[in-house]
Design a protein around this motif. Structure first.
Motif, short mmCIF file in Angstrom:
data_model
loop_
_atom_site.label_atom_id
_atom_site.label_comp_id
_atom_site.label_asym_id
_atom_site.label_seq_id
_atom_site.Cartn_x
_atom_site.Cartn_y
_atom_site.Cartn_z
N LEU A 1 0.83 -1.20 0.00
CA LEU A 1 0.00 0.00 0.00
C LEU A 1 0.87 1.25 0.00
O LEU A 1 0.61 2.19 -0.76
N THR A 2 1.89 1.26 0.83
CA THR A 2 2.81 2.40 0.87
C THR A 2 3.47 2.61 -0.49
O THR A 2 3.56 3.74 -0.98
N GLY A 3 3.91 1.53 -1.11
CA GLY A 3 4.53 1.64 -2.43
C GLY A 3 3.58 2.20 -3.47
O GLY A 3 3.98 3.04 -4.29
N ALA A 4 2.33 1.76 -3.44
CA ALA A 4 1.34 2.28 -4.39
C ALA A 4 1.10 3.77 -4.17
O ALA A 4 1.04 4.55 -5.13
N CYS A 5 0.97 4.17 -2.91
CA CYS A 5 0.77 5.59 -2.61
C CYS A 5 1.98 6.41 -3.02
O CYS A 5 1.83 7.53 -3.53
N ILE B 1 -5.81 7.15 4.10
CA ILE B 1 -6.28 7.05 2.71
C ILE B 1 -6.30 5.59 2.26
O ILE B 1 -7.25 5.13 1.63
N GLY B 2 -5.26 4.84 2.61
CA GLY B 2 -5.19 3.42 2.24
C GLY B 2 -6.31 2.61 2.86
O GLY B 2 -6.92 1.77 2.19
N LEU C 1 0.28 12.57 0.22
CA LEU C 1 0.53 11.12 0.21
C LEU C 1 1.88 10.75 0.82
O LEU C 1 2.14 9.58 1.08
N LEU C 2 2.74 11.73 1.07
CA LEU C 2 4.04 11.46 1.68
C LEU C 2 3.99 11.50 3.21
O LEU C 2 4.96 11.16 3.86
N ILE C 3 2.86 11.91 3.77
CA ILE C 3 2.70 11.96 5.23
C ILE C 3 2.12 10.62 5.68
O ILE C 3 0.96 10.31 5.37
N PRO C 4 2.92 9.79 6.40
CA PRO C 4 2.47 8.42 6.71
C PRO C 4 1.10 8.30 7.37
O PRO C 4 0.31 7.45 6.93
N PRO C 5 0.73 9.08 8.40
CA PRO C 5 -0.61 8.89 8.97
C PRO C 5 -1.73 9.18 7.97
O PRO C 5 -2.73 8.46 7.93
N LEU C 6 -1.54 10.20 7.15
CA LEU C 6 -2.55 10.50 6.13
C LEU C 6 -2.59 9.42 5.06
O LEU C 6 -3.66 9.03 4.60
N ARG C 7 -1.41 8.92 4.69
CA ARG C 7 -1.32 7.86 3.68
C ARG C 7 -2.03 6.60 4.19
O ARG C 7 -2.78 5.95 3.46
N ASN C 8 -1.83 6.26 5.48
CA ASN C 8 -2.49 5.07 6.04
C ASN C 8 -4.00 5.25 6.09
O ASN C 8 -4.75 4.31 5.81
#
Length: 186
Positions: A72-76, A107-108, A98-105
């Motif tokens: 998921l991180t790779g796709a983001c 969204i995922g 999308l580079l901010i981990p809590p926001l990326r998680n």
């Protein structure tokens, strides 16, 4: 498809409007410099976070865990990199988000929930899970059962085979002579 078409029309219009406004506010060359700097900073951050995600995926595979969170991180990060390389303030803002981990998680999780609700894939939960949240095994389960020496237990059906009996699909190996118990051999 209409949503995708709308995005392909609306995003460039919004970017042009933002270019005009920012250009009027700070000038042409500072606007161009800002776009170039955000692209350079963004690609550097994408590279660093991508390499870290790749290392976490390798570690997860070495521990016999599915690297769900890492994928998921790779796709983001892939989407973030594409957005950051696209000139524009709106795409840069979304890419940096999308580079901010809590926001990326967050969204995922939202995308995975949406896909599960709409039949794109099925989520099976078995309890337990990976302490980090989305990672671990399918459905967040505790992982494969272990046998002696820590080897994973592979479950399935089997058929016992006598090593001395020939395979029924093999031709006879007795020089053309037939065995009365096996039939004519033709």
């Amino acid at each position: 498809m209409p949503l995708l078409l709308l995005l392909f029309i609306a995003v460039p219009i919004a970017e042009i409007a933002l270019f005009i406004e920012v250009g009027d506010w700070i000038g042409l060359w500072p606007t161009i410099a800002t776009i170039l700097v955000t692209a350079l900073i963004g690609t550097t951050l994408v590279r660093q976070q991508g390499l870290a995600a790749l290392e976490r995926a390798r570690t997860a595979l070495a521990e016999d865990r599915l690297p769900v969170a890492e994928v998921l991180t790779g796709a983001c990060l892939l989407v973030a990199g594409a957005l950051l390389l696209t000139p524009g303030f709106l795409t840069d803002a979304i890419g940096l988000t999308l580079l901010i981990p809590p926001l990326r998680n967050a969204i995922g999780r939202a995308v995975a929930g949406y896909a599960a609700r709409n039949g794109r894939f099925t989520v099976h939960t078995t309890g337990g899970g990976h302490p980090g949240g989305m990672g671990g095994h399918p459905g967040g389960g505790p992982g494969p059962r272990r046998g002696r020496g820590g080897a994973p237990i592979i479950e399935g059906d089997y058929v016992e085979v006598d090593p001395d009996s020939p395979d029924p699909g093999d031709p006879p190996h007795d020089g053309g002579h037939t065995d009365p118990d096996r039939g004519s051999g033709r």
